[in-house]
Design an enzyme around this catalytic site. Structure first.
Site, PDB file in Angstrom:
ATOM      1  CB  SER A   1      -0.261  -2.052  -3.583  1.00 14.70           C
ATOM      2  OG  SER A   1      -1.123  -2.589  -2.616  1.00 14.70           O
TER       3      SER A   1
ATOM      4  CB  SER B   1      -2.585   0.080  -0.970  1.00 14.30           C
ATOM      5  OG  SER B   1      -1.196  -0.003  -1.286  1.00 14.30           O
TER       6      SER B   1
ATOM      7  CE  LYS C   1       0.525   3.230  -1.880  1.00 14.37           C
ATOM      8  NZ  LYS C   1       0.759   1.785  -2.081  1.00 14.37           N
TER       9      LYS C   1
HETATM   10  N1  GLN Z   1      -3.790  -6.364  -0.835  1.00 16.83           N
HETATM   11  C1  GLN Z   1      -2.572  -6.623  -0.137  1.00 16.83           C
HETATM   12  C2  GLN Z   1      -2.716  -6.237   1.314  1.00 16.83           C
HETATM   13  O1  GLN Z   1      -3.708  -5.726   1.646  1.00 16.83           O
HETATM   14  C3  GLN Z   1      -1.409  -5.918  -0.768  1.00 16.83           C
HETATM   15  C4  GLN Z   1      -1.317  -4.484  -0.437  1.00 16.83           C
HETATM   16  C5  GLN Z   1      -0.057  -3.858  -0.946  1.00 16.83           C
HETATM   17  O2  GLN Z   1       0.588  -4.373  -1.856  1.00 16.83           O
HETATM   18  N2  GLN Z   1       0.313  -2.754  -0.334  1.00 16.83           N
HETATM   19  O3  GLN Z   1      -1.846  -6.439   2.110  1.00 16.83           O
END
Ligand code: GLN
Length: 483
Positions: A175, A151, A76
Site C-alpha cells: 500500500s 490503500s 494517512k
Molecule cells: N492490497 C493489499 C490488501 O488489500 C495490501 C493492502 C495494504 O498494503 N494495506 O491487503
C-alpha cells in the site's frame, strides 16, 4: 510554490525565501480548490497546521534548523492524532478522536512538520484501489476515471496532485509502493520493525509497516529520517541505529549487483510494463550496475499465503471494534448479541467483513493447520528465496505492479482480480524486507513503477539506487495535467 519538493522547501525555508506559514496558507488554499476533484483528504486540520507553521517559523527565527522544520505534510488516516478524528476510512471510526499521537506523528511533529490533514484510504487499509473508503473513492490525478491505487491512495493522490510535497503511508502488502507506482511517486516500505507501529491502527500486525510517500528518493530519505527509530512502546520495533539516509544518496552504483527474478516476467505482466522495466535496467547498467538473472521459486505461493495470513490477523485485530468501548454503536440494541452484530454489521463495509470472515474461518478449530499454519510455512519459503538471492545480489529489481491503474469500479465485482494485482509487492511484507517503488515511465498516459528490494535495514541502499536513477531520468518530474 506547490511544485517544490521537500528538499527544495527545506532550502527555501533555510534561505528565508518564504515562511512556513506562507507555504502552509498556499497549500491549504490549493487543497480547498483542487481536492474536490480527487477526494484525497478525509479531514483537514487548518488550525493545527497554522499553529505548527508559526511555531516552526519561530524556531527557525531562534536559530534552529532541520530539513523538516516547517515542512507541510499529511498523515494517512490510520495514524492516531490526538484530539483529531482518526477514521481508518471506516464508518466504524467516523466519530473516533484519538486520545494520543502515534509515535510517527509525534516524532514528525517534534522534527517540525506541519500537519495539513488526514488522508483518505481504503477501509482499515484493506484494498489496492482506494475504493473501499467509507468517505468515497479517491481519484487518480493522472486520469480522474482511474484509481490511484491503495490503500494509501489519499496520500498518493494528494502528493501527485501537488497539494503537498510528501505524506505518511503504510504498507501491509503493497500500500505504499503500489499507489506510488500508479501516481508517479517514490514510496518506501521500510524493513519490518524500522518504523514504530505504535498508534498505527492495526490491519495485519506482522506485515504492517509505515513509510514515506513523496516525489523523489531524496524526499523519501528526509521523511524516513523523521519516522524511523526504536520505540519501546512497540514490541516489534527493532533497536538498530538509524543511519543518515540523505548521506547514503550519493554512493556510486559501479559494480552494484542487481538481481532480476525470471518469475517476474510471466504471462500476467503487461508487456508494455515489461519494456519499461527493461529500459530502467539499461539505465542502471549505464550507471555501472551489473545485472544478474535470479529465481524466486516460491513466489507463486505468496498471494494465497498472504490472503490467509492478512485476513487472519485482521479478524483478530478488528475484534476490538464491538460497539462497546469506542467507535460506532448501533441504535437501540435489543441485547448484547444484537449490539455486537449490528454495530459490526453496520459499521464495517463489505470488503472488511469479507476479510474478517475469511480470517475467522482460517483460524477456526480444525482449519488452523490446513490454512494458517500452512500459510506461515509458505511465508518461510518466500523469505528463504530472498535470503538465497541476496547471497548473490545487492538489490532485486522488477515491476511494482503487473498492470497500470485500472478504471474506477473495474474490479469491484471480483475481489480476487484485485488481490492478484499485489503479486510483486506482498512478498516483501511476508519476508519483512524493505522495498521501494519509483517512476519508470508511462503506459497510455498512466504512470508505471519499478520496484527495488534490498536486505534487511538496507533502506539507504534503495534510496541510493533510486536517487542515482532519478539524477539521470526525468520520469519523476512529470506532473499530471490540471495539477
Ligand atoms: N492490497 C493489499 C490488501 O488489500 C495490501 C493492502 C495494504 O498494503 N494495506 O491487503
Amino acid at each position: 510554490m506547490h511544485h517544490m519538493t521537500l528538499a527544495e522547501i527545506a532550502r527555501g525555508l533555510a534561505d528565508k525565501k518564504f515562511s512556513s506559514e506562507e507555504l502552509t496558507r498556499t497549500l491549504l488554499a490549493r487543497i480547498a480548490q483542487l481536492d474536490p476533484q480527487i477526494n484525497s483528504f478525509i479531514s483537514l486540520t487548518e488550525d493545527l497546521a497554522l499553529t505548527q507553521a508559526k511555531a516552526a517559523d519561530a524556531r527557525r527565527a531562534n536559530g534552529e534548523s532541520g530539513a523538516l522544520l516547517g515542512a507541510p505534510i499529511a498523515h494517512k488516516d490510520l495514524f492516531c492524532t490526538q484530539g483529531i478524528r482518526t477514521s481508518c476510512g471506516s464508518k466504524m471510526l467516523d466519530n473516533f478522536k484519538a486520545p494520543y499521537d502515534a509515535t510517527v506523528v509525534s516524532k514528525l511533529a517534534a522534527a517540525g512538520t506541519v500537519t495539513l490533514g488526514k488522508t483518505n484510504m481504503d477501509e482499515f487499509a484493506m484494498g489496492s484501489a482506494n475504493e473501499s473508503s467509507w468517505y468515497g473513492a479517491v481519484k487518480n490525478p493522472w486520469n480522474l476515471e482511474h484509481v490511484p491505487g491503495g490503500s494509501s491512495g489519499g496520500s498518493a493522490a494528494a502528493v501527485a496532485a501537488r497539494l503537498l510535497p510528501a505524506a505518511t503511508a503504510t504498507d501491509t502488502g503493497g500500500s505504499i509502493r503500489q499507489p506510488a507506482a500508479f501516481t508517479n511517486l517514490t514510496g518506501l516500505k521500510p524493513t519490518y520493525g524500522r518504523v514504530s507501529r505504535w498508534g498505527m491502527i492495526a490491519y495485519a500486525s506482522s506485515l504492517d509497516q509505515g513509510g514515506p510517500l513523496a516525489r523523489t528518493a531524496e524526499d523519501c530519505a528526509l521523511l524516513l529520517q523523521g519516522m524511523a527509530g526504536f520505540d519501546p512502546n512497540d514490541s516489534t520495533s527493532i533497536d538498530e541505529p538509524v543511519p543518515d539516509y540523505s548521506a547514503s544518496l550519493n554512493g556510486s552504483l559501479q559494480g552494484l549487483r542487481i538481481g532480476v527474478p525470471k518469475e517476474y516476467f510471466s504471462a500476467g505482466l503487461d508487456p508494455r510494463i515489461a519494456d519499461l522495466i527493461h529500459a530502467s535496467i539499461k539505465e542502471l547498467e549505464k550507471l555501472g550496475a551489473v545485472i544478474k538473472e535470479i529465481s524466486l521459486p516460491n513466489m507463486q505461493h505468496a498471494i494465497p499465503a498472504y490472503y490467509v495470513i492478512a485476513p487472519a490477523e485482521a479478524s483478530s485485530n478488528l475484534s476490538r471494534f464491538d460497539g462497546v468501548r469506542f467507535g460506532y454503536r448501533c441504535e437501540n440494541p435489543k441485547d448484547l448479541e444484537d449490539l455486537y452484530t449490528r454495530s459490526r454489521g453496520e459499521g464495517f463495509g463489505s470488503e472488511v467483513q469479507r476479510r474478517i470472515m475469511v480470517g475467522a474461518y482460517a483460524l477456526s478449530a480444525g482449519y488452523y493447520d490446513a490454512y494458517y499454519l500452512k500459510a506461515q510455512k509458505i511465508r518461510r519459503l518466500v523469505k528463504n528465496d530472498f535470503m538465497n538471492a541476496f547471497n548473490e545480489v545487492d538489490v532485486i529489481l522488477g515491476p511494482t505492479t503487473p498492470n497500470p491503474a485500472w478504471k474506477l469500479g473495474a474490479k469491484n465485482s471480483d475481489p480476487v482480480a484485485a488481490y492478484l494485482e499485489d503479486v510483486y509487492t506482498i512478498t516483501a511484507n511476508l519476508a519483512g524486507l524493505p522495498g521501494l517503488s519509483m517512476p519508470a515511465g508511462f503506459v497510455d498516459g498512466l504512470p508505471v513503477g519499478v520496484q527495488l528490494l534490498a536486505p534487511y535495514f538496507q533502506e539507504g541502499r534503495l534510496l541510493n539506487v533510486a536517487h542515482q536513477y532519478q539524477l539521470h531520468t526525468d520520469w519523476h518530474t512529470r506532473t499530471p495535467t490540471g495539477f
